[in-house]
Design a protein around this motif. Structure first.
Motif, PDB file in Angstrom:
ATOM      1  N   VAL A   1       0.824  -1.222   0.000  1.00 37.83           N
ATOM      2  CA  VAL A   1       0.000   0.000   0.000  1.00 37.83           C
ATOM      3  C   VAL A   1       0.850   1.261   0.000  1.00 37.83           C
ATOM      4  N   SER A   2       2.080   1.175   0.534  1.00 37.89           N
ATOM      5  CA  SER A   2       2.889   2.396   0.648  1.00 37.89           C
ATOM      6  C   SER A   2       3.969   2.492  -0.425  1.00 37.89           C
ATOM      7  N   TYR A   3       3.995   1.525  -1.338  1.00 45.57           N
ATOM      8  CA  TYR A   3       5.068   1.464  -2.335  1.00 45.57           C
ATOM      9  C   TYR A   3       5.122   2.743  -3.164  1.00 45.57           C
ATOM     10  N   GLY A   4       6.322   3.309  -3.277  1.00 44.52           N
ATOM     11  CA  GLY A   4       6.507   4.496  -4.118  1.00 44.52           C
ATOM     12  C   GLY A   4       6.057   5.794  -3.468  1.00 44.52           C
ATOM     13  N   GLN A   5       5.558   5.749  -2.233  1.00 45.96           N
ATOM     14  CA  GLN A   5       5.143   6.981  -1.559  1.00 45.96           C
ATOM     15  C   GLN A   5       6.282   7.504  -0.697  1.00 45.96           C
ATOM     16  N   GLY A   6       6.232   8.797  -0.428  1.00 45.43           N
ATOM     17  CA  GLY A   6       7.270   9.412   0.409  1.00 45.43           C
ATOM     18  C   GLY A   6       7.167   8.987   1.864  1.00 45.43           C
ATOM     19  N   VAL A   7       5.956   8.701   2.305  1.00 52.13           N
ATOM     20  CA  VAL A   7       5.770   8.290   3.703  1.00 52.13           C
ATOM     21  C   VAL A   7       5.668   6.773   3.787  1.00 52.13           C
ATOM     22  N   LYS A   8       6.091   6.253   4.919  1.00 57.84           N
ATOM     23  CA  LYS A   8       6.094   4.796   5.095  1.00 57.84           C
ATOM     24  C   LYS A   8       5.475   4.440   6.442  1.00 57.84           C
ATOM     25  N   PRO A   9       4.886   3.242   6.536  1.00 61.06           N
ATOM     26  CA  PRO A   9       4.480   2.744   7.853  1.00 61.06           C
ATOM     27  C   PRO A   9       5.731   2.543   8.720  1.00 61.06           C
ATOM     28  N   LEU A  10       5.573   2.661  10.012  1.00 59.81           N
ATOM     29  CA  LEU A  10       6.696   2.490  10.935  1.00 59.81           C
ATOM     30  C   LEU A  10       6.538   1.154  11.659  1.00 59.81           C
ATOM     31  N   GLU A  11       7.642   0.614  12.154  1.00 55.70           N
ATOM     32  CA  GLU A  11       7.546  -0.638  12.918  1.00 55.70           C
ATOM     33  C   GLU A  11       8.383  -0.537  14.181  1.00 55.70           C
ATOM     34  N   LEU A  12       7.788  -0.902  15.304  1.00 58.76           N
ATOM     35  CA  LEU A  12       8.506  -1.024  16.565  1.00 58.76           C
ATOM     36  C   LEU A  12       8.411  -2.486  16.990  1.00 58.76           C
ATOM     37  N   GLU A  13       9.517  -3.019  17.464  1.00 59.12           N
ATOM     38  CA  GLU A  13       9.495  -4.412  17.913  1.00 59.12           C
ATOM     39  C   GLU A  13       9.447  -4.467  19.431  1.00 59.12           C
ATOM     40  N   ILE A  14       8.631  -5.376  19.953  1.00 61.91           N
ATOM     41  CA  ILE A  14       8.563  -5.580  21.394  1.00 61.91           C
ATOM     42  C   ILE A  14       9.727  -6.483  21.777  1.00 61.91           C
ATOM     43  N   SER A  15      10.625  -5.961  22.585  1.00 58.73           N
ATOM     44  CA  SER A  15      11.746  -6.812  22.981  1.00 58.73           C
ATOM     45  C   SER A  15      11.278  -7.763  24.077  1.00 58.73           C
ATOM     46  N   PRO A  16      11.784  -8.997  24.055  1.00 57.49           N
ATOM     47  CA  PRO A  16      11.364  -9.958  25.087  1.00 57.49           C
ATOM     48  C   PRO A  16      11.723  -9.416  26.466  1.00 57.49           C
ATOM     49  N   LEU A  17      10.911  -9.750  27.462  1.00 60.78           N
ATOM     50  CA  LEU A  17      11.201  -9.329  28.831  1.00 60.78           C
ATOM     51  C   LEU A  17      12.487  -9.980  29.315  1.00 60.78           C
ATOM     52  N   ALA A  18      13.290  -9.200  30.050  1.00 64.45           N
ATOM     53  CA  ALA A  18      14.447  -9.796  30.729  1.00 64.45           C
ATOM     54  C   ALA A  18      13.913 -10.724  31.825  1.00 64.45           C
ATOM     55  N   ASP A  19      14.763 -11.656  32.266  1.00 62.33           N
ATOM     56  CA  ASP A  19      14.297 -12.643  33.260  1.00 62.33           C
ATOM     57  C   ASP A  19      13.729 -11.985  34.510  1.00 62.33           C
ATOM     58  N   ASN A  20      14.438 -10.933  35.014  1.00 67.10           N
ATOM     59  CA  ASN A  20      13.963 -10.290  36.243  1.00 67.10           C
ATOM     60  C   ASN A  20      12.644  -9.551  35.991  1.00 67.10           C
ATOM     61  N   GLU A  21      12.475  -9.011  34.781  1.00 69.20           N
ATOM     62  CA  GLU A  21      11.218  -8.329  34.449  1.00 69.20           C
ATOM     63  C   GLU A  21      10.077  -9.338  34.379  1.00 69.20           C
ATOM     64  N   ARG A  22      10.352 -10.499  33.801  1.00 68.75           N
ATOM     65  CA  ARG A  22       9.310 -11.513  33.673  1.00 68.75           C
ATOM     66  C   ARG A  22       8.860 -11.983  35.063  1.00 68.75           C
ATOM     67  N   GLU A  23       9.838 -12.185  35.955  1.00 69.07           N
ATOM     68  CA  GLU A  23       9.500 -12.604  37.324  1.00 69.07           C
ATOM     69  C   GLU A  23       8.634 -11.554  38.013  1.00 69.07           C
ATOM     70  N   MET A  24       9.011 -10.284  37.839  1.00 68.82           N
ATOM     71  CA  MET A  24       8.261  -9.202  38.479  1.00 68.82           C
ATOM     72  C   MET A  24       6.847  -9.125  37.905  1.00 68.82           C
ATOM     73  N   PHE A  25       6.742  -9.283  36.608  1.00 65.70           N
ATOM     74  CA  PHE A  25       5.443  -9.237  35.925  1.00 65.70           C
ATOM     75  C   PHE A  25       4.521 -10.323  36.481  1.00 65.70           C
ATOM     76  N   ILE A  26       5.058 -11.539  36.596  1.00 62.05           N
ATOM     77  CA  ILE A  26       4.255 -12.667  37.097  1.00 62.05           C
ATOM     78  C   ILE A  26       3.840 -12.417  38.552  1.00 62.05           C
ATOM     79  N   GLU A  27       4.774 -11.897  39.360  1.00 59.47           N
ATOM     80  CA  GLU A  27       4.455 -11.615  40.762  1.00 59.47           C
ATOM     81  C   GLU A  27       3.317 -10.607  40.884  1.00 59.47           C
ATOM     82  N   VAL A  28       3.415  -9.538  40.097  1.00 61.67           N
ATOM     83  CA  VAL A  28       2.386  -8.496  40.158  1.00 61.67           C
ATOM     84  C   VAL A  28       1.037  -9.036  39.705  1.00 61.67           C
ATOM     85  N   MET A  29       1.039  -9.850  38.647  1.00 62.37           N
ATOM     86  CA  MET A  29      -0.205 -10.441  38.179  1.00 62.37           C
ATOM     87  C   MET A  29      -0.825 -11.315  39.279  1.00 62.37           C
TER      88      MET A  29
END
Length: 218
Positions: A163-191
């Motif tokens: 859909v954006s081929y040949g246009q000056g503007v483009k869709p953007l992409e951000l990638e979700i980085s996997p949680l670090a081990d300590n972040e995952r533990e904290m996330f599970i605890e809070v849940m």
């Protein structure tokens, strides 16, 4: 930080990688119109991030959330999005979203955020329509429309490139980085703490695994 609301207590959850991502989305959408694809592996936290963004980070006066499921057709996707942007608006769900929005706004401006979860389930034509909304908004002073597509990595690239081929503007992409081990533990605890808080107050949430298709009457 990110806040997870237990019914009375509020538990702050500071996950640096998530906060960075949420603040980047906010930065990209604050003053301009963009289509941003936020991608990650299954279980990367896409739904959680989309909810957190709407609750705590989005500052658009008009917000629209679509959670895609297999039973919905294009017409239902259009109806769900448009009804949240123009309350009580009348439109034909088989027209493109740009046609319908122009018709309903009657020359007025719009400042809207459209968040779509499980966006890999969108059809190619819906992706083209969302891109048309963003590119139209980029050309109009009184329109600002940002679209956030939370999706599995790589699933939408073909259509977005097309859909954006040949246009000056483009869709953007951000990638979700996997949680670090300590972040995952904290996330599970809070849940877990949140669940205990909710259970203590007898708050029972029933989430249907299957939602029947909406019947849209005009």
């Amino acid at each position: 930080g990110l806040y997870m609301t237990g019914s009375h207590d509020m538990i702050a959850l500071d996950l640096d990688s998530q906060i960075q991502l949420l603040s980047r989305i906010q930065f990209l959408t604050r003053f301009s119109s963009n289509l941003v694809q936020i991608t990650g592996e299954p279980g990367a936290g896409k739904t959680w991030l989309s909810e957190r963004y709407l609750e705590n980070w989005a500052n658009e006066p008009t917000q629209s959330l679509l959670i895609c499921n297999h039973s919905q057709q294009d017409a239902q996707h259009r109806a769900i999005i448009l009804r949240q942007i123009v309350r009580d608006g009348v439109f034909n769900e088989h027209d493109s979203m740009l046609q319908s929005l122009e018709y309903m706004l009657e020359g007025n401006g719009v400042h809207a955020l459209i968040v779509i979860d499980d966006a890999q389930r969108l059809s190619a034509s819906l992706i083209a329509e969302l891109w048309a909304l963003v590119t139209q908004a980029q050309q109009r002073d009184d329109w600002q429309i940002n679209v956030l597509l939370f999706s599995l990595r790589g699933k939408l690239n073909k259509w977005l490139h097309k859909v954006s081929y040949g246009q000056g503007v483009k869709p953007l992409e951000l990638e979700i980085s996997p949680l670090a081990d300590n972040e995952r533990e904290m996330f599970i605890e809070v849940m877990m703490v949140n669940r205990q808080l909710d259970a203590a107050q007898h708050v029972i949430m029933i989430i249907p695994l299957w939602t029947p298709p909406l019947s849209v009457e005009l």
